[in-house]
Motif scaffolding. Structure first.
Motif, PDB file in Angstrom:
ATOM      1  N   MET A  46      24.072 -37.497 -10.314  1.00 44.99           N
ATOM      2  CA  MET A  46      23.775 -38.918 -10.196  1.00 44.99           C
ATOM      3  C   MET A  46      24.425 -39.440  -8.915  1.00 44.99           C
ATOM      4  O   MET A  46      25.405 -38.869  -8.433  1.00 44.99           O
ATOM      5  CB  MET A  46      24.333 -39.676 -11.402  1.00 44.99           C
ATOM      6  N   PRO A  47      23.924 -40.552  -8.343  1.00 43.62           N
ATOM      7  CA  PRO A  47      24.513 -41.081  -7.103  1.00 43.62           C
ATOM      8  C   PRO A  47      26.021 -41.301  -7.201  1.00 43.62           C
ATOM      9  O   PRO A  47      26.749 -40.992  -6.261  1.00 43.62           O
ATOM     10  CB  PRO A  47      23.764 -42.397  -6.890  1.00 43.62           C
ATOM     11  N   ALA A  48      26.507 -41.788  -8.318  1.00 43.59           N
ATOM     12  CA  ALA A  48      27.952 -42.013  -8.456  1.00 43.59           C
ATOM     13  C   ALA A  48      28.710 -40.691  -8.386  1.00 43.59           C
ATOM     14  O   ALA A  48      29.795 -40.612  -7.797  1.00 43.59           O
ATOM     15  CB  ALA A  48      28.254 -42.730  -9.769  1.00 43.59           C
ATOM     16  N   ASP A  49      28.127 -39.630  -8.975  1.00 41.91           N
ATOM     17  CA  ASP A  49      28.761 -38.315  -8.924  1.00 41.91           C
ATOM     18  C   ASP A  49      28.806 -37.784  -7.502  1.00 41.91           C
ATOM     19  O   ASP A  49      29.777 -37.156  -7.092  1.00 41.91           O
ATOM     20  CB  ASP A  49      28.011 -37.321  -9.814  1.00 41.91           C
ATOM     21  N   ARG A  50      27.732 -38.024  -6.736  1.00 44.04           N
ATOM     22  CA  ARG A  50      27.708 -37.560  -5.346  1.00 44.04           C
ATOM     23  C   ARG A  50      28.845 -38.183  -4.549  1.00 44.04           C
ATOM     24  O   ARG A  50      29.479 -37.514  -3.738  1.00 44.04           O
ATOM     25  CB  ARG A  50      26.355 -37.897  -4.705  1.00 44.04           C
ATOM     26  N   ASN A  51      29.102 -39.475  -4.777  1.00 46.34           N
ATOM     27  CA  ASN A  51      30.197 -40.130  -4.065  1.00 46.34           C
ATOM     28  C   ASN A  51      31.528 -39.511  -4.448  1.00 46.34           C
ATOM     29  O   ASN A  51      32.411 -39.353  -3.611  1.00 46.34           O
ATOM     30  CB  ASN A  51      30.205 -41.633  -4.347  1.00 46.34           C
ATOM     31  N   SER A  58      33.612 -31.854   1.884  1.00 48.46           N
ATOM     32  CA  SER A  58      32.858 -32.259   3.078  1.00 48.46           C
ATOM     33  C   SER A  58      31.372 -32.024   2.824  1.00 48.46           C
ATOM     34  O   SER A  58      30.984 -31.292   1.907  1.00 48.46           O
ATOM     35  CB  SER A  58      33.309 -31.434   4.288  1.00 48.46           C
ATOM     36  N   ASP A  59      30.538 -32.620   3.659  1.00 48.14           N
ATOM     37  CA  ASP A  59      29.093 -32.411   3.544  1.00 48.14           C
ATOM     38  C   ASP A  59      28.747 -30.930   3.684  1.00 48.14           C
ATOM     39  O   ASP A  59      27.867 -30.423   2.993  1.00 48.14           O
ATOM     40  CB  ASP A  59      28.334 -33.239   4.580  1.00 48.14           C
ATOM     41  N   GLN A  61      30.628 -28.376   2.839  1.00 48.50           N
ATOM     42  CA  GLN A  61      31.007 -27.697   1.602  1.00 48.50           C
ATOM     43  C   GLN A  61      29.976 -27.959   0.502  1.00 48.50           C
ATOM     44  O   GLN A  61      29.626 -27.050  -0.256  1.00 48.50           O
ATOM     45  CB  GLN A  61      32.394 -28.149   1.145  1.00 48.50           C
ATOM     46  N   ILE A  62      29.508 -29.191   0.434  1.00 44.82           N
ATOM     47  CA  ILE A  62      28.489 -29.532  -0.571  1.00 44.82           C
ATOM     48  C   ILE A  62      27.213 -28.747  -0.308  1.00 44.82           C
ATOM     49  O   ILE A  62      26.613 -28.178  -1.227  1.00 44.82           O
ATOM     50  CB  ILE A  62      28.235 -31.049  -0.601  1.00 44.82           C
ATOM     51  N   GLU A  63      26.776 -28.682   0.952  1.00 39.98           N
ATOM     52  CA  GLU A  63      25.574 -27.920   1.298  1.00 39.98           C
ATOM     53  C   GLU A  63      25.746 -26.443   0.965  1.00 39.98           C
ATOM     54  O   GLU A  63      24.822 -25.791   0.468  1.00 39.98           O
ATOM     55  CB  GLU A  63      25.237 -28.096   2.779  1.00 39.98           C
ATOM     56  N   HIS A  64      26.951 -25.908   1.232  1.00 38.63           N
ATOM     57  CA  HIS A  64      27.226 -24.509   0.916  1.00 38.63           C
ATOM     58  C   HIS A  64      27.126 -24.263  -0.589  1.00 38.63           C
ATOM     59  O   HIS A  64      26.536 -23.272  -1.027  1.00 38.63           O
ATOM     60  CB  HIS A  64      28.620 -24.116   1.432  1.00 38.63           C
ATOM     61  N   LEU A  65      27.699 -25.154  -1.385  1.00 42.66           N
ATOM     62  CA  LEU A  65      27.632 -25.018  -2.841  1.00 42.66           C
ATOM     63  C   LEU A  65      26.190 -25.096  -3.341  1.00 42.66           C
ATOM     64  O   LEU A  65      25.793 -24.342  -4.243  1.00 42.66           O
ATOM     65  CB  LEU A  65      28.489 -26.087  -3.519  1.00 42.66           C
ATOM     66  N   GLN A  66      25.399 -25.995  -2.760  1.00 47.27           N
ATOM     67  CA  GLN A  66      23.995 -26.113  -3.164  1.00 47.27           C
ATOM     68  C   GLN A  66      23.223 -24.839  -2.811  1.00 47.27           C
ATOM     69  O   GLN A  66      22.424 -24.357  -3.610  1.00 47.27           O
ATOM     70  CB  GLN A  66      23.349 -27.330  -2.504  1.00 47.27           C
ATOM     71  N   ALA A  67      23.471 -24.292  -1.619  1.00 50.02           N
ATOM     72  CA  ALA A  67      22.797 -23.058  -1.208  1.00 50.02           C
ATOM     73  C   ALA A  67      23.220 -21.897  -2.109  1.00 50.02           C
ATOM     74  O   ALA A  67      22.386 -21.063  -2.499  1.00 50.02           O
ATOM     75  CB  ALA A  67      23.111 -22.742   0.251  1.00 50.02           C
ATOM     76  N   GLU A  68      24.488 -21.852  -2.461  1.00 51.62           N
ATOM     77  CA  GLU A  68      24.992 -20.806  -3.353  1.00 51.62           C
ATOM     78  C   GLU A  68      24.356 -20.921  -4.742  1.00 51.62           C
ATOM     79  O   GLU A  68      23.982 -19.912  -5.347  1.00 51.62           O
ATOM     80  CB  GLU A  68      26.515 -20.919  -3.454  1.00 51.62           C
ATOM     81  N   ALA A  69      24.210 -22.149  -5.224  1.00 47.58           N
ATOM     82  CA  ALA A  69      23.577 -22.359  -6.529  1.00 47.58           C
ATOM     83  C   ALA A  69      22.129 -21.883  -6.502  1.00 47.58           C
ATOM     84  O   ALA A  69      21.673 -21.200  -7.434  1.00 47.58           O
ATOM     85  CB  ALA A  69      23.654 -23.835  -6.927  1.00 47.58           C
ATOM     86  N   LYS A  70      21.402 -22.214  -5.451  1.00 47.58           N
ATOM     87  CA  LYS A  70      20.001 -21.774  -5.341  1.00 47.58           C
ATOM     88  C   LYS A  70      19.916 -20.247  -5.277  1.00 47.58           C
ATOM     89  O   LYS A  70      19.024 -19.651  -5.872  1.00 47.58           O
ATOM     90  CB  LYS A  70      19.331 -22.391  -4.113  1.00 47.58           C
TER      91      LYS A  70
END
Length: 160
Positions: A46-51, A58-59, A61-70
């Protein structure tokens, strides 16, 4: 009027009983000579969770985690398809599987969008068979898709 099922969207939640639903989806595709499109959705926060995440990560790190999840989801799907082939050596999934997609967002909305985009004639997904109260409180992807889909939906029971 002739009735044909040429395109099937199979939606998986990657749960422990997903292979049973996959068996039904591939069986339906084989029976009708249809192309099967496997779709799974990773719910986004949810948007609140993203904040909250951005407070600690960092952005990059978030992108890395998303790529790892995929990547993990892709590995899980490939393992499931390989297991299907091992159980059905005379009828490999490649005979009917047209595509595999991993999407991020609202599951029910994305499944319905993909069904429309693919011009699916049938949607196959598992149903945990929640009570009506459970669906009202926490929702059900199967219920939402079934109620809003313009095409037939095959619900495969996966009660545990």
């Amino acid at each position: 009027m002739t009735y044909a099922i040429d395109t099937i969207l199979y939606a998986t939640d990657r749960g422990p009983r997903s292979r049973e639903v996959l068996n039904h989806a591939i069986g339906m595709a084989r029976r009708f000579g249809a192309r099967l499109h496997l779709v799974t959705v990773i719910d986004t926060p949810m948007p609140a969770d993203r904040n909250l995440y951005r407070t600690y990560l960092s952005d990059d790190q978030i992108e890395h985690l998303q790529a790892e999840a995929k990547a993990r989801v892709s590995e899980y799907l490939q393992h499931g398809l390989a297991a299907y082939d091992a159980e059905h050596p005379d009828h490999p999934h490649s005979e009917v599987l047209a595509s595999v997609q991993i999407l991020e967002g609202n599951t029910a909305e994305l499944l319905l969008e993909q069904a429309a985009q693919l011009k699916a004639d049938l949607i196959v997904l598992g149903s945990h068979g929640q009570s009506q109260l459970g669906e009202m409180l926490i929702g059900s992807v199967a219920h939402k898709v079934t109620m809003r889909s313009p095409v037939p939906v095959l619900l495969v029971p996966i009660n545990q």
